[in-house]
Design a protein around this motif. Sequence first.
Motif, PDB file in Angstrom:
ATOM      1  N   ALA A   7     -13.772  32.132   3.148  1.00 32.46           N
ATOM      2  CA  ALA A   7     -14.079  31.710   4.531  1.00 32.46           C
ATOM      3  C   ALA A   7     -15.551  31.318   4.665  1.00 32.46           C
ATOM      4  O   ALA A   7     -15.881  30.301   5.286  1.00 32.46           O
ATOM      5  CB  ALA A   7     -13.725  32.832   5.503  1.00 32.46           C
ATOM      6  N   ASN A   8     -16.443  32.099   4.053  1.00 32.51           N
ATOM      7  CA  ASN A   8     -17.874  31.787   4.105  1.00 32.51           C
ATOM      8  C   ASN A   8     -18.181  30.466   3.408  1.00 32.51           C
ATOM      9  O   ASN A   8     -19.000  29.670   3.879  1.00 32.51           O
ATOM     10  CB  ASN A   8     -18.696  32.913   3.461  1.00 32.51           C
ATOM     11  CG  ASN A   8     -18.621  34.204   4.270  1.00 32.51           C
ATOM     12  OD1 ASN A   8     -18.312  34.185   5.463  1.00 32.51           O
ATOM     13  ND2 ASN A   8     -18.887  35.331   3.625  1.00 32.51           N
ATOM     14  N   VAL A  48      -6.104  36.765  10.255  1.00 33.03           N
ATOM     15  CA  VAL A  48      -5.516  37.575   9.188  1.00 33.03           C
ATOM     16  C   VAL A  48      -4.000  37.515   9.313  1.00 33.03           C
ATOM     17  O   VAL A  48      -3.455  37.727  10.397  1.00 33.03           O
ATOM     18  CB  VAL A  48      -5.978  39.052   9.277  1.00 33.03           C
ATOM     19  CG1 VAL A  48      -5.219  39.906   8.256  1.00 33.03           C
ATOM     20  CG2 VAL A  48      -7.475  39.162   9.029  1.00 33.03           C
ATOM     21  N   TRP A 107      -9.115  40.279   4.549  1.00 34.41           N
ATOM     22  CA  TRP A 107     -10.299  39.556   4.076  1.00 34.41           C
ATOM     23  C   TRP A 107     -10.764  40.018   2.699  1.00 34.41           C
ATOM     24  O   TRP A 107     -11.397  39.263   1.963  1.00 34.41           O
ATOM     25  CB  TRP A 107     -11.447  39.675   5.090  1.00 34.41           C
ATOM     26  CG  TRP A 107     -11.104  38.966   6.358  1.00 34.41           C
ATOM     27  CD1 TRP A 107     -10.864  39.536   7.586  1.00 34.41           C
ATOM     28  CD2 TRP A 107     -10.913  37.560   6.531  1.00 34.41           C
ATOM     29  NE1 TRP A 107     -10.539  38.562   8.498  1.00 34.41           N
ATOM     30  CE2 TRP A 107     -10.568  37.341   7.889  1.00 34.41           C
ATOM     31  CE3 TRP A 107     -10.997  36.456   5.676  1.00 34.41           C
ATOM     32  CZ2 TRP A 107     -10.304  36.071   8.400  1.00 34.41           C
ATOM     33  CZ3 TRP A 107     -10.744  35.193   6.179  1.00 34.41           C
ATOM     34  CH2 TRP A 107     -10.397  35.005   7.537  1.00 34.41           C
ATOM     35  N   ASP A 108     -10.467  41.269   2.334  1.00 33.55           N
ATOM     36  CA  ASP A 108     -10.890  41.776   1.018  1.00 33.55           C
ATOM     37  C   ASP A 108      -9.899  41.429  -0.086  1.00 33.55           C
ATOM     38  O   ASP A 108     -10.193  41.626  -1.269  1.00 33.55           O
ATOM     39  CB  ASP A 108     -11.074  43.301   1.071  1.00 33.55           C
ATOM     40  CG  ASP A 108     -12.248  43.695   1.952  1.00 33.55           C
ATOM     41  OD1 ASP A 108     -13.179  42.871   2.072  1.00 33.55           O
ATOM     42  OD2 ASP A 108     -12.232  44.797   2.536  1.00 33.55           O
ATOM     43  N   ARG A 115     -10.906  32.084  12.071  1.00 37.56           N
ATOM     44  CA  ARG A 115     -10.474  33.033  11.041  1.00 37.56           C
ATOM     45  C   ARG A 115      -9.339  33.910  11.563  1.00 37.56           C
ATOM     46  O   ARG A 115      -9.462  34.519  12.623  1.00 37.56           O
ATOM     47  CB  ARG A 115     -11.645  33.925  10.608  1.00 37.56           C
ATOM     48  CG  ARG A 115     -12.812  33.148  10.018  1.00 37.56           C
ATOM     49  CD  ARG A 115     -13.916  34.093   9.549  1.00 37.56           C
ATOM     50  NE  ARG A 115     -15.063  33.340   9.018  1.00 37.56           N
ATOM     51  CZ  ARG A 115     -15.860  33.785   8.057  1.00 37.56           C
ATOM     52  NH1 ARG A 115     -15.652  34.967   7.506  1.00 37.56           N
ATOM     53  NH2 ARG A 115     -16.878  33.055   7.642  1.00 37.56           N
ATOM     54  N   SER A 135     -12.437  36.480  -2.905  1.00 36.37           N
ATOM     55  CA  SER A 135     -11.751  37.128  -1.782  1.00 36.37           C
ATOM     56  C   SER A 135     -11.615  36.121  -0.643  1.00 36.37           C
ATOM     57  O   SER A 135     -12.343  35.121  -0.594  1.00 36.37           O
ATOM     58  CB  SER A 135     -12.548  38.349  -1.291  1.00 36.37           C
ATOM     59  OG  SER A 135     -13.728  37.928  -0.623  1.00 36.37           O
ATOM     60  N   TYR A 136     -10.680  36.384   0.264  1.00 35.26           N
ATOM     61  CA  TYR A 136     -10.500  35.466   1.397  1.00 35.26           C
ATOM     62  C   TYR A 136     -11.738  35.451   2.294  1.00 35.26           C
ATOM     63  O   TYR A 136     -12.056  34.436   2.912  1.00 35.26           O
ATOM     64  CB  TYR A 136      -9.234  35.812   2.186  1.00 35.26           C
ATOM     65  CG  TYR A 136      -7.981  35.461   1.405  1.00 35.26           C
ATOM     66  CD1 TYR A 136      -7.531  34.144   1.335  1.00 35.26           C
ATOM     67  CD2 TYR A 136      -7.276  36.432   0.698  1.00 35.26           C
ATOM     68  CE1 TYR A 136      -6.406  33.808   0.589  1.00 35.26           C
ATOM     69  CE2 TYR A 136      -6.147  36.106  -0.052  1.00 35.26           C
ATOM     70  CZ  TYR A 136      -5.712  34.793  -0.105  1.00 35.26           C
ATOM     71  OH  TYR A 136      -4.608  34.466  -0.855  1.00 35.26           O
ATOM     72  N   GLY A 137     -12.461  36.582   2.323  1.00 33.55           N
ATOM     73  CA  GLY A 137     -13.715  36.637   3.084  1.00 33.55           C
ATOM     74  C   GLY A 137     -14.754  35.710   2.488  1.00 33.55           C
ATOM     75  O   GLY A 137     -15.416  34.934   3.203  1.00 33.55           O
ATOM     76  N   GLU A 138     -14.902  35.762   1.160  1.00 36.13           N
ATOM     77  CA  GLU A 138     -15.849  34.870   0.464  1.00 36.13           C
ATOM     78  C   GLU A 138     -15.429  33.418   0.621  1.00 36.13           C
ATOM     79  O   GLU A 138     -16.277  32.525   0.800  1.00 36.13           O
ATOM     80  CB  GLU A 138     -15.908  35.236  -1.022  1.00 36.13           C
ATOM     81  CG  GLU A 138     -16.552  36.578  -1.317  1.00 36.13           C
ATOM     82  CD  GLU A 138     -16.298  37.087  -2.733  1.00 36.13           C
ATOM     83  OE1 GLU A 138     -17.119  37.887  -3.204  1.00 36.13           O
ATOM     84  OE2 GLU A 138     -15.282  36.693  -3.351  1.00 36.13           O
ATOM     85  N   ASN A 157      -6.506  31.368   7.031  1.00 36.09           N
ATOM     86  CA  ASN A 157      -5.680  32.564   7.155  1.00 36.09           C
ATOM     87  C   ASN A 157      -5.896  33.440   5.926  1.00 36.09           C
ATOM     88  O   ASN A 157      -5.631  33.012   4.807  1.00 36.09           O
ATOM     89  CB  ASN A 157      -4.189  32.186   7.235  1.00 36.09           C
ATOM     90  CG  ASN A 157      -3.841  31.524   8.564  1.00 36.09           C
ATOM     91  OD1 ASN A 157      -4.401  31.856   9.601  1.00 36.09           O
ATOM     92  ND2 ASN A 157      -2.920  30.575   8.520  1.00 36.09           N
ATOM     93  N   ALA A 158      -6.391  34.656   6.146  1.00 36.86           N
ATOM     94  CA  ALA A 158      -6.540  35.603   5.037  1.00 36.86           C
ATOM     95  C   ALA A 158      -5.176  36.236   4.783  1.00 36.86           C
ATOM     96  O   ALA A 158      -4.611  36.875   5.679  1.00 36.86           O
ATOM     97  CB  ALA A 158      -7.562  36.667   5.401  1.00 36.86           C
TER      98      ALA A 158
END
Length: 310
Positions: A236-237, A251, A192-193, A249, A231-234, A187-188
Motif C-alpha cells: 500500500a505504501n 481489509v 496488512w501484515d 485502503r 506485506s500488503y501494508g508495504e 484490499n489487504a
Amino acid sequence: MNHKLNVDVSKILVMGAGQLGLAVLNALHPRVSALGGDITVLVAPGSIEDEATPVDESLKKFAAKGMKFKAFDLSNISHEALVAFFSEFNTVINCSGFVAGLGTQTKITQAVIEAGVARYFPWQFGVDYDVVGIGSGQPVFDEQYEVRSILRQQQSTEWVIVSTGMFTSFLFEPAFDAVNLEEGYINALGGWDNKVTVTSPEDIGKLTTEILLESPRIINEVVFVAGDTISYGELANLVDSISNKPIARNVLSLESLQSELTKKPDDQMLRYRAAFALGDGMWWNMEKTYNFKKGIETQDTEQWMNTHIS
C-alpha cells in the motif's frame, strides 16, 4: 541438495507458450542451442499452420531457428496418446497452467511418469502447496498438492518444482481485486501484515533455466525463487508513492472472504483471494531463495511498478 552430475538437454518439451512459456523459451533457447540441445513446444490447436509454423509472431522467431511445434488439446487427448507423446522426450517443462480445467495437472503428471520421462518440471510455479495442503478452499491448490504426492510416491522420473509465488502482475490484476489502480484502492487479503511472494514471468524463465542447467543437477526438490516478498501494508505504501494519488485502503478478512465464498462458490477469483488471505504458504523469506543464494538479481515489486505503471 540432492545432486547428480550432467544435465541432458536433448529432447526438451516445453508445454505451453503463454506468458510463462514464452518467458521460459526466451531464457532457455539460447542456452540449450549453445549446448547442442533441442526444444519442442506444445501449443493449443489453431496455434500452428502447415503442421509446423506458429501463428504467433513472438514464436515465429523460434521456428526460424529450428524449434519444433506440436499442437493438441490437453483437455481432450486420451491418456494413451499423451503417454505416447511424452515418451519422445527426456525433459518436460510444464507451463500449461490451469486453462485445460481441473484434473489436467494430475493427468499430465501420471502420463509423464508412465511415459518414462527422465526429468519433469511440473506446473507448480506458484505457492508452497506443502504448507497450504488440502482444503484451502481453492480446488486447483488441492490438485497441486496431489501432483506433489504422485511425484513423491515414484522413483522412475526425477522432478524439480520451482516455487515462485504469484506472478507480480497478478497483484495488479483488477479481477483479482488486491490492487485496483484504476478505481484507486488496495484490499489487504487477510490483513496488512499478511505477506505474499511475487516473481515476474521473465525472472521465472531466467531462474528456471538456471535451475534446469545447474550442474550437478538438482533432483527431486522444491526450489524456492522470488522477485520479492512483501506485506500488503508495504505494498500500500509503495502504491501510494508511485501512483502519486491517495489510495483507499480496505481489509478483506479471511472470515469475510470465506463467508462470501459460501454465497458464490463458483467465483474463481474469490477463491484465489480467500486462499491468499490464509497467509501461510503464500510467502517465504528472500534469504531462502535460489536467486538470493546464487546472487542472481530479480525484479522486486517497486521495480516492476516503475517499469509497468506510468
